[in-house]
Design a protein around this motif. Structure first.
Motif: not given
Length: 271
Positions: A195-220
């Motif tokens: 689909h037009s919104s998710y196809r950007v992930l296929l063969g993407h050139k670059e990516r950057k992690i904006l944020s990471s968070l452990f909401v729970k001990e077993n959820q990230f």
């Protein structure tokens, strides 16, 4: 020539049977005819014995060939039976462990005796997916790497990896992409990635992690900025990873959802 009548009696059962024989005797050799007759009977008996011996020999020869065939079958059966070493493998307990010597490239490990000695190498060749050793961050990175090289080694292989990491129930509708979708069939799952919104992930050139968070001990949760291969194509996605507790996936990090930051399905979806 004179005719001499000879009468002999034989006992058959309880009755006497008289047998009359008539023999021709030359007058000049009457005394010598009885030895000649005896010789005739002897030769007749010898011939009969010879015929009987030949028949017996034939029967014995046939029996010998049958016995020899049975012996050959027995020998072939004995040759087909496993050797003492192979029998020793079956005599071990089914749940016993043996020490297998591996090559210099792989370390030795305890393996069940009913598996191949190269079972570790075969397990490495299994389709790529969740591993117990992956942390939540590593699981996200492996999925993004698979989508970056989506068509290697075959078309949509990266989407296959995403489907293996997916933690939804294929028999129920899931909110993996946000709205409730029936994703039990891989083809529907694959179609959304094109689909037009998710196809950007296929063969993407670059990516950057904006944020990471452990909401729970077993959820990230992790938000990632993606730069696509097409001009002016960039999107932000949010991964939600959940570590399973109990069951066959105990301890594995699986993807609970992959949401687009905006309204990904505003333009509709051929679903």
């Amino acid at each position: 020539m004179f005719f001499f009548n000879e009468t002999r009696s034989r006992t058959v059962g309880f009755a006497n049977v008289h047998i009359q024989r008539t023999r021709s005797i030359h007058p000049n050799s009457a005394s010598s005819s009885f030895p000649a007759y005896r010789n005739f009977l002897k030769t007749k008996k010898k011939r009969k014995k010879g015929r009987n011996s030949k028949r017996k020999a034939k029967r014995n020869g046939r029996k010998f060939s049958e016995v020899e065939g049975k012996q050959n079958n027995t020998m072939s059966l004995c040759c087909s039976l496993p050797t003492a070493k192979s029998m020793s493998l079956f005599s071990k307990k089914p749940h016993g462990l043996i020490k297998a010597s591996s090559s210099s490239s792989s370390s030795s490990a305890d393996i069940p005796d009913f598996l191949s000695a190269h079972w570790l190498e075969s397990r490495r060749k299994r389709p790529f997916g969740p591993r117990l050793t992956f942390s939540a961050e590593e699981a996200v990175q492996h999925q993004l790497d698979a989508l970056k090289y989506n068509d290697q080694p075959r078309q949509d292989y990266g989407i296959e990896v995403m489907y293996r990491f997916a933690g939804f129930d294929p028999f129920e509708r899931s909110t993996y992409f946000g709205p409730f979708f029936d994703l039990g069939q891989f083809e529907r799952f694959r179609r959304i990635f094109h689909h037009s919104s998710y196809r950007v992930l296929l063969g993407h050139k670059e990516r950057k992690i904006l944020s990471s968070l452990f909401v729970k001990e077993n959820q990230f949760k992790q938000r990632v900025w993606i730069l696509g291969s097409r001009p002016n194509e960039e999107e932000i996605f949010e991964f939600t990873m959940v570590q399973r507790i109990g069951g066959s996936w105990d301890g594995y990090w699986l993807t609970e959802s992959l949401h687009h930051d905006g309204d990904a399905f505003a333009g509709g979806l051929a679903y």
